[in-house]
Design an enzyme around this catalytic site. Structure first.
Site, PDB file in Angstrom:
ATOM      1  N   GLU A  71      16.183  28.179  33.278  1.00 11.35           N
ATOM      2  CA  GLU A  71      16.376  28.672  34.630  1.00 11.35           C
ATOM      3  C   GLU A  71      15.103  29.141  35.322  1.00 11.35           C
ATOM      4  O   GLU A  71      14.979  29.015  36.530  1.00 11.35           O
ATOM      5  CB  GLU A  71      17.392  29.831  34.618  1.00 11.35           C
ATOM      6  CG  GLU A  71      18.820  29.405  34.405  1.00 11.35           C
ATOM      7  CD  GLU A  71      19.383  28.620  35.576  1.00 11.35           C
ATOM      8  OE1 GLU A  71      19.225  29.070  36.724  1.00 11.35           O
ATOM      9  OE2 GLU A  71      19.966  27.546  35.338  1.00 11.35           O
TER      10      GLU A  71
ATOM     11  N   SER B 266      76.233  39.466  23.453  1.00 11.60           N
ATOM     12  CA  SER B 266      76.873  40.337  22.460  1.00 11.60           C
ATOM     13  C   SER B 266      75.917  41.314  21.806  1.00 11.60           C
ATOM     14  O   SER B 266      76.360  42.237  21.107  1.00 11.60           O
ATOM     15  CB  SER B 266      77.543  39.485  21.376  1.00 11.60           C
ATOM     16  OG  SER B 266      78.607  38.745  21.921  1.00 11.60           O
TER      17      SER B 266
END
Length: 752
Positions: A188, A454
């Site tokens: 960079e 249930s």
């Protein structure tokens, strides 16, 4: 003979003061090289002396050689001399004419260059000053604090996830392997250590590249400029932003050292997939801290800086590898790594760990972030959250759920599920909110409200016991009608008189409806809320069959009192919150809801619930080694939801399977796939745990009777629970603790 005129005496020139007027050394036009040749015979002008005032005429120009007069008859020689002088002058003119023109051109170029340079400098200063005026006063410039990170860890200290705006920890430069920052510099900003915030060479190269290519290929920004942009500015591409970036880059270079600038950059730069900073990226892509990255992994991270989405190893592994190879070449060229190191890194490229994005722990981490503000308010610095999650149990729950869905997706038509495991204090030990976190981040374990079917019936039976009934109480399994509602069993058959224990284990809907009618729907609602159901429940009789929606987490928490002797709990995942320097911000204390069920009734409920696993609809959930357990199956209307919720003396687990769009499954019932998932989760979760009896069961009286008629199936109205025929008599399995009272009770109730 005429007398010869007397000859004038010769006057020699002198340089005295008195005779100074007699000497005139000035050149006449005739002596100049440019004098016209036609004027050589013209008479010179007379001069007057200042003293005598008489005019004296000179016949010819005095020679420049000391004032000697030319001899008589020497006019030809004089002309010849003058002609030679002109020729020499012409030669000199011809010799220097071209260089003089070039020199004038160079001088003019230098001059106008200086003029333009000065005005250009003035213009640049004015433009910079104009856009810099939009910045705050320099006295207010300061680097903003890095967004705080929330480090979420398991009960054993293992990292679960990092949360916050960055997704990773802040790391010091000296904590990182040197090849990581060097990789960033190499690809960079090669002159980072030497430039003053702006790299003129790199900027010029970028301009030339962009002009020759006809498109924007290189940016030319330094790491300092990128940091200035990330810290202070928006990401728009305008001349204003670029100039402000330059000004702020100069300020950063003046205020901070190169190492400080590099450290700030590495901890804040965006690296894709929501990761800000190298530590977040290392954990996101490689499942490790940035402190532990290899050379190949460091090169991959550095390669992301050009285009995080395009070069993401998670999305485009081939492009990411190609980019990493360029970074390695740059590192080698700059001398940051040796030839051997570069070859080794090329031979062993970085491998992405995809579990980071799919891991079920992320559901728990998201829940932590949801509830965290209730404990510490706003977060201003890095904190560590200690959770109750057990990594082994979490892994077991995740694997069991995923395997069940993968193998039975087509057979049962189920696409999603949830699992939550609590200990006897309500601490969440495992929480899986879905099949795959990377595909869906919705936490179904905590937030999905579905009909429990249930699996809600235990609250109905507990309300009945609290109103004077017992496990041995007998009710008639027969058709019933309450207004326009007439619940039916799954087989459409009825079995006459049955005990409450048998009715619950076989999930007979008619008996549950009768009990709700006897004690009142409001009483059932109050009982469920007391144990931990917080969702809204409708006070009607269909509530007894589980028509009111609940979440897996809350119904699991409501079952916990049956495993711990009757004490209500508040399901929780956070144990402690502290800062990175060790200051405790929160530490959990308290006993939850206190006693919510009488201990005698807990024992009776546990007796009834254990029969579900032994002879009822939950037979597939029976644990290995005969470990005592109780539980209940649940299936909602049209087979939309399938549940199994059960517990031991150590842990409680709820399992839900279904579809997000609430579409019906292919007759998936709670006693089938959910029971199998529950069994696998609980078997693994109990590895190494001592066998514990269910609270109160050994102390129950063994004087009950029950019908021995085999019942092939049961449950519905709101669902179905198919049941295979139950063998008569004990199976001989089980531990010594269980063999006495429970075997006797199973025989008394007709179980096997």
């Amino acid at each position: 003979m005429a007398t010869r005129a007397k000859r004038q005496p010769r006057i020699e020139p002198t340089f005295g003061e008195s005779d100074s007027s007699l000497l005139d050394l000035r050149l006449s036009p005739r002596d100049r090289p440019s004098a016209p040749s036609g004027k050589t015979s013209s008479k010179p002008k007379s001069r007057k002396t200042s003293k005598s005032g008489t005019a004296k005429k000179t016949a010819a120009k005095k020679p420049a050689s000391g004032g000697r007069k030319p001899s008589r008859g020497g006019s030809g020689k004089a002309r010849s001399g003058r002609s030679g002088a002109k020729r020499r002058a012409a030669k000199r003119k011809n010799r220097f004419q071209a260089p003089t023109a070039l020199g004038r051109l160079v001088k003019r170029g230098l001059y106008w260059s200086m003029v333009l340079g000065i005005w250009g400098t003035i213009a640049v200063v004015c433009i910079v000053g104009y856009y810099a005026a939009f910045l705050p006063p320099t006295s207010e410039w300061q680097v903003p604090a890095r967004p705080p990170n929330v480090k979420i860890v398991a009960s054993n200290g293992a990292l679960i996830a990092n949360r916050g705006d960055t997704g990773g920890e802040a790391v010091r430069l000296e904590q990182l392997p040197p090849y990581l920052p060097n990789a960033v510099i190499a690809i960079e900003d090669r002159r980072f250590r030497s430039h003053f915030g702006v790299d003129p060479i790199g900027l010029a190269r970028a301009m030339v590249t962009n002009l020759t290519s006809g498109r924007l290929q290189q940016g030319g920004s330094t790491l300092t400029q990128q940091l200035a942009k990330n810290l202070f500015l928006e990401q728009d591409r305008t001349i204003k932003r670029k100039i402000q970036e330059l000004v702020l880059a100069f300020w950063l270079e003046a205020e901070y050292s190169k190492d400080e600038i590099l450290e700030m950059y590495l901890n804040r730069v965006y690296l894709g997939s929501g990761a800000y900073g190298v530590d977040a990226a290392a954990r996101r892509y490689f499942g490790k801290s940035a402190r532990l990255m290899t050379v190949a992994e460091a090169a991959t991270i550095a390669g992301l800086l050009k285009a995080p989405s395009r070069y993401s190893p998670a999305r485009n592994p081939d492009l990411a590898e190609d980019r990493a190879q360029l970074v390695l070449a740059a590192m080698n060229e700059e001398g940051y790594i040796t030839d051997d190191e570069a070859k080794n890194a090329l031979a062993a490229p970085a491998k992405v760990v995809r579990r980071y994005t799919t891991a079920s722990e992320n559901y728990a981490a998201d829940w932590v972030m949801d509830v965290l503000p209730h404990f510490v308010g706003s977060i201003e610095k890095d904190i560590i959250v200690d959770t109750t999650i057990d990594p082994a149990m979490q892994q077991a729950a995740e694997q069991a759920l995923r395997a069940a869905l993968k193998e039975n997706r087509q057979k049962y038509g189920v696409t999603q599920g949830a699992v939550v495991t609590l200990d006897t204090a309500g601490a969440v030990k495992a929480l899986v909110g879905g099949a795959d976190y990377s595909k869906s981040q919705f936490n179904r374990a905590v937030y999905a409200k579905r009909q429990p079917g249930s699996s809600f019936k235990p609250f109905v039976y507990l309300a009945a016991l609290e109103n004077g009934m017992s496990p041995q109480t007998v009710r008639q399994d027969r058709p019933v009608r309450y207004g326009n509602w007439s619940p039916q069993n799954y087989t459409k058959e009825h079995y006459g008189p049955v005990t409450l224990t048998r009715a619950l284990s076989l999930s007979l809907n008619t008996v549950a409806a009768q009990l709700a009618h006897e004690v009142g729907a409001g009483t059932v609602v109050a009982t469920a809320k007391r144990l931990g159901i917080s969702s809204e429940m409708k006070k009607n009789l269909s509530l007894s069959l589980g028509t009111s929606e609940v979440t897996p987490l809350e119904i699991a928490g409501a079952y916990v009192p049956l495993s711990n002797g009757g004490y209500g709990v508040l399901p929780h995942v956070i144990r402690r919150i502290r800062t990175v320097d060790g200051k405790t911000l929160y530490s959990r204390s308290g006993d939850g809801r206190g006693r919510v069920v009488d201990r005698r009734l807990v024992g009776e409920m546990n007796l009834m619930m254990s029969e579900t696993l032994m002879t009822g609809t939950g037979r597939k959930a029976r644990l290995e080694s005969g470990r005592p357990a109780g539980g209940k199956t649940g299936t909602s209307q049209d087979f939309r939801d399938a549940w199994f919720i059960g517990y031991t003396g150590n842990l409680t687990t709820a399992v839900w399977l279904g579809n997000d769009d609430n579409s019906p499954t292919r007759k998936a019932t709670g006693g089938g796939l959910p029971a199998l998932v529950w069994k696998e989760v609980m078997d693994k979760a109990h590895d190494g745990l001592p066998v514990a009896d269910l609270p109160g069961v050994p102390n129950l009286p063994a004087t009950v009777s029950a019908p021995r008629k085999p019942v092939p199936a049961a449950n519905v109205g709101s669902g179905s629970e198919p049941l295979p025929p139950a063998p008569i008599g004990g199976s001989g399995e089980g531990s010594g603790e269980r063999r006495g009272p429970l075997n006797l009770l199973r025989n008394l109730f007709g179980g096997g």
